[in-house]
Write an enzyme that holds these catalytic residues in place. Structure first.
Site, PDB file in Angstrom:
ATOM      1  N   CYS A   1     -34.360 -42.467  10.464  1.00 43.62           N
ATOM      2  CA  CYS A   1     -35.356 -41.766   9.637  1.00 43.62           C
ATOM      3  C   CYS A   1     -35.754 -40.422  10.245  1.00 43.62           C
ATOM      4  O   CYS A   1     -36.251 -39.550   9.542  1.00 43.62           O
ATOM      5  CB  CYS A   1     -36.596 -42.633   9.442  1.00 43.62           C
ATOM      6  SG  CYS A   1     -36.238 -44.143   8.532  1.00 43.62           S
TER       7      CYS A   1
ATOM      8  N   HIS B   1     -42.059 -37.750   6.901  1.00 38.64           N
ATOM      9  CA  HIS B   1     -41.274 -38.928   6.539  1.00 38.64           C
ATOM     10  C   HIS B   1     -42.203 -39.938   5.860  1.00 38.64           C
ATOM     11  O   HIS B   1     -43.294 -40.227   6.352  1.00 38.64           O
ATOM     12  CB  HIS B   1     -40.666 -39.528   7.809  1.00 38.64           C
ATOM     13  CG  HIS B   1     -40.005 -40.847   7.576  1.00 38.64           C
ATOM     14  ND1 HIS B   1     -39.067 -41.040   6.595  1.00 38.64           N
ATOM     15  CD2 HIS B   1     -40.162 -42.053   8.191  1.00 38.64           C
ATOM     16  CE1 HIS B   1     -38.672 -42.299   6.621  1.00 38.64           C
ATOM     17  NE2 HIS B   1     -39.319 -42.941   7.569  1.00 38.64           N
TER      18      HIS B   1
ATOM     19  N   ASN C   1     -39.189 -45.460   1.018  1.00 33.55           N
ATOM     20  CA  ASN C   1     -38.728 -44.846   2.267  1.00 33.55           C
ATOM     21  C   ASN C   1     -37.239 -44.522   2.104  1.00 33.55           C
ATOM     22  O   ASN C   1     -36.405 -45.425   2.069  1.00 33.55           O
ATOM     23  CB  ASN C   1     -38.963 -45.840   3.405  1.00 33.55           C
ATOM     24  CG  ASN C   1     -38.446 -45.336   4.742  1.00 33.55           C
ATOM     25  OD1 ASN C   1     -37.672 -44.387   4.811  1.00 33.55           O
ATOM     26  ND2 ASN C   1     -38.867 -45.990   5.807  1.00 33.55           N
TER      27      ASN C   1
HETATM   28  O1  UT7 Z   1     -38.906 -45.571   8.753  1.00 31.07           O
HETATM   29  C1  UT7 Z   1     -39.358 -46.619   9.538  1.00 31.07           C
HETATM   30  C2  UT7 Z   1     -39.191 -47.885   8.738  1.00 31.07           C
HETATM   31  N1  UT7 Z   1     -40.127 -48.931   8.850  1.00 31.07           N
HETATM   32  C3  UT7 Z   1     -41.482 -48.821   8.787  1.00 31.07           C
HETATM   33  O2  UT7 Z   1     -42.075 -47.790   8.780  1.00 31.07           O
HETATM   34  C4  UT7 Z   1     -42.230 -50.119   8.717  1.00 31.07           C
HETATM   35  C5  UT7 Z   1     -43.635 -50.047   9.228  1.00 31.07           C
HETATM   36  N2  UT7 Z   1     -44.312 -51.273   8.909  1.00 31.07           N
HETATM   37  C6  UT7 Z   1     -44.915 -51.470   7.722  1.00 31.07           C
HETATM   38  O3  UT7 Z   1     -44.932 -50.598   6.887  1.00 31.07           O
HETATM   39  C7  UT7 Z   1     -45.621 -52.794   7.487  1.00 31.07           C
HETATM   40  O4  UT7 Z   1     -45.595 -53.556   8.674  1.00 31.07           O
HETATM   41  C8  UT7 Z   1     -44.976 -53.613   6.328  1.00 31.07           C
HETATM   42  C9  UT7 Z   1     -45.298 -52.979   4.993  1.00 31.07           C
HETATM   43  C10 UT7 Z   1     -43.478 -53.724   6.514  1.00 31.07           C
HETATM   44  C11 UT7 Z   1     -45.550 -55.031   6.324  1.00 31.07           C
HETATM   45  O5  UT7 Z   1     -46.961 -54.957   6.180  1.00 31.07           O
HETATM   46  P1  UT7 Z   1     -47.925 -55.765   7.167  1.00 31.07           P
HETATM   47  O6  UT7 Z   1     -49.290 -55.505   6.735  1.00 31.07           O
HETATM   48  O7  UT7 Z   1     -47.536 -55.409   8.583  1.00 31.07           O
HETATM   49  O8  UT7 Z   1     -47.526 -57.268   6.831  1.00 31.07           O
HETATM   50  P2  UT7 Z   1     -47.040 -58.424   7.819  1.00 31.07           P
HETATM   51  O9  UT7 Z   1     -45.624 -58.232   8.209  1.00 31.07           O
HETATM   52  O10 UT7 Z   1     -48.061 -58.581   8.907  1.00 31.07           O
HETATM   53  O11 UT7 Z   1     -47.161 -59.686   6.878  1.00 31.07           O
HETATM   54  C12 UT7 Z   1     -48.408 -60.136   6.366  1.00 31.07           C
HETATM   55  C13 UT7 Z   1     -48.180 -61.268   5.381  1.00 31.07           C
HETATM   56  C14 UT7 Z   1     -47.249 -62.336   5.925  1.00 31.07           C
HETATM   57  O12 UT7 Z   1     -47.677 -63.575   5.380  1.00 31.07           O
HETATM   58  P3  UT7 Z   1     -48.573 -64.577   6.232  1.00 31.07           P
HETATM   59  O13 UT7 Z   1     -47.803 -64.900   7.480  1.00 31.07           O
HETATM   60  O14 UT7 Z   1     -49.850 -63.844   6.525  1.00 31.07           O
HETATM   61  O15 UT7 Z   1     -48.756 -65.734   5.308  1.00 31.07           O
HETATM   62  C15 UT7 Z   1     -45.900 -61.982   5.352  1.00 31.07           C
HETATM   63  O16 UT7 Z   1     -45.055 -63.089   5.228  1.00 31.07           O
HETATM   64  O17 UT7 Z   1     -47.510 -60.739   4.215  1.00 31.07           O
HETATM   65  C16 UT7 Z   1     -46.295 -61.477   3.991  1.00 31.07           C
HETATM   66  N3  UT7 Z   1     -45.331 -60.539   3.417  1.00 31.07           N
HETATM   67  C17 UT7 Z   1     -45.236 -60.312   2.100  1.00 31.07           C
HETATM   68  N4  UT7 Z   1     -45.908 -60.811   1.052  1.00 31.07           N
HETATM   69  C18 UT7 Z   1     -45.568 -60.369  -0.170  1.00 31.07           C
HETATM   70  C19 UT7 Z   1     -44.417 -59.782   4.060  1.00 31.07           C
HETATM   71  N5  UT7 Z   1     -43.712 -59.044   3.180  1.00 31.07           N
HETATM   72  C20 UT7 Z   1     -44.201 -59.368   1.949  1.00 31.07           C
HETATM   73  C21 UT7 Z   1     -43.888 -58.945   0.646  1.00 31.07           C
HETATM   74  N6  UT7 Z   1     -44.589 -59.460  -0.382  1.00 31.07           N
HETATM   75  N7  UT7 Z   1     -42.907 -58.035   0.392  1.00 31.07           N
END
Ligand code: UT7
Length: 337
Positions: free
Chosen positions: A121, A264, A294
């Site tokens: 990225c 980005h 993204n």
């Molecule tokens: O260019 C670089 C590329 N990558 C990035 O920039 C990624 C940076 N990270 C992020 O943007 C965030 O971490 C995400 C958007 C990927 C995830 O958001 P988060 O607030 O960190 O969520 P999490 O991974 O902590 O998950 C929270 C909950 C989990 O459920 P439980 O364990 O609390 O029951 C996940 O299983 O949300 C669940 N979850 C979802 N639910 C619905 C994870 N993905 C999804 C989804 N839809 N797509």
């Protein structure tokens, strides 16, 4: 006044984008995995993204050509004026030839220099600073810098892959750089960084030998994005703020002196944190992640192209390009237009 560093001035004389027609909305994703429009919107700001039709030959190179042709037209020049094509991509059509070579051949650019740079990225941000270095070193006068990625081909559209599947979209965007003798315009400051220790948080393995020591190998992991979202989020928030501060300090400027932060687009919450930290008003930091997700190396030039097309980029502006990504990598490139 802060002056660009180099013996030549460099202008950004054109920009253009190349987008797939196919839109993948949050509602489309709700149909194939356990997710919701509400979750995606709240956690990322994304409403839809574009998806290349890989099966029918829509690839990083075809999007790159679309973007390049639009940028050449915008600049009022032709392929015959180009001395070099640099493509920032982590999703080439194939291991070799490079996307840049495919683009050069297909547009009929002759024997000009053409090469890809893989900085994930951050690739475009590295590449635009490297293009400036090539112009300063000579003899290159006009360089096309393209960000082109089709990461959706490495995404798992099932509930298991939902954390990354919702984020990524496909796109290309191109800028044309041209040397001039007025050294008051061009690159003012830049930063390029990596932290290989963080590579385990975001990678696409080809085989079991690519799996980090503390992870367990499963064959389904191969050729699929593996991401620890929370770790990348934390890294991004801290490095984004740090690199903005360092670049401003290098240039002897404050955030108020910069007209556009061309960032980005990974998560609107990461961008909001940078805005809050430096008191950047929303009109100086365009967020278009709602429409494209993204788009990896295409992300920042896509923002620049949108700003330019809507007349918000003005002569005399200072523009800071910024990105972070896999590697882990991060960087900045600050330009006096
Ligand atoms: O260019 C670089 C590329 N990558 C990035 O920039 C990624 C940076 N990270 C992020 O943007 C965030 O971490 C995400 C958007 C990927 C995830 O958001 P988060 O607030 O960190 O969520 P999490 O991974 O902590 O998950 C929270 C909950 C989990 O459920 P439980 O364990 O609390 O029951 C996940 O299983 O949300 C669940 N979850 C979802 N639910 C619905 C994870 N993905 C999804 C989804 N839809 N797509």
């Amino acid at each position: 006044m802060t002056r660009p560093n180099g013996s030549f001035g460099v202008d950004i004389i054109g920009s253009g984008s190349g987008l797939p027609d196919t839109r993948l909305t949050n509602a489309d994703l709700e149909k194939v995995m356990d997710t919701s429009d509400e979750w995606i919107t709240k956690r990322t700001g994304i409403k839809e993204r574009r998806k290349a039709d890989i099966a029918n030959g829509e690839l990083s190179s075809t999007l790159a050509i679309k973007a390049l042709n639009a940028a050449l037209e915008d600049a009022g020049i032709t392929k015959d004026d180009l001395d070099m094509i640099l493509v920032a991509t982590m999703t080439p059509d194939m291991p070799t030839p490079s996307v840049a070579c495919v683009v050069a051949r297909k547009i009929g650019a002759g024997n000009i220099a053409a090469i890809d740079i893989n900085g994930a990225c951050s690739g475009f941000i590295y590449t635009i600073s490297m293009a400036n270095a090539m112009i300063q070193a000579g003899p290159y006068k006009t360089i096309a810098v393209i960000g082109a990625d089709t990461l959706t081909r490495y995404v798992d559209y099932s509930t298991e892959g939902r954390t990354s599947a919702i984020l990524f979209g496909d796109a290309a965007a191109a800028l044309i750089l041209r040397r001039n003798d007025d050294t008051s315009r061009g690159l003012i400051a830049h930063r390029m960084h990596t932290d290989g220790e963080g590579s385990k948080h975001l990678y696409i393995p080809s085989s079991e030998f690519d799996i980090p020591e503390d992870s367990e190998y499963r064959v389904e992991m191969c050729n699929r994005v593996q991401m620890n979202g929370q770790a990348v989020f934390k890294f991004a928030v801290s490095k984004f703020q740090q690199v903005i501060g360092d670049t401003l300090a290098d240039a002897g400027l404050t955030a108020d002196d910069v007209d556009h932060f061309v960032c980005h687009q990974a998560n609107s919450r990461i961008l909001d944190s940078a805005r809050d930290r430096f008191g950047i008003p929303s009109e100086k930091l365009l967020i278009n992640i709602d429409r494209y997700g993204n788009t990896v190396a295409a992300s920042a030039p896509l923002v620049f192209t949108e700003l330019a097309k809507s007349g918000r980029i003005k002569p005399g502006n200072k523009v800071m390009f910024l990105a972070f990504g896999a590697g882990l990598t991060w960087g900045s490139s600050l330009w006096q237009l």
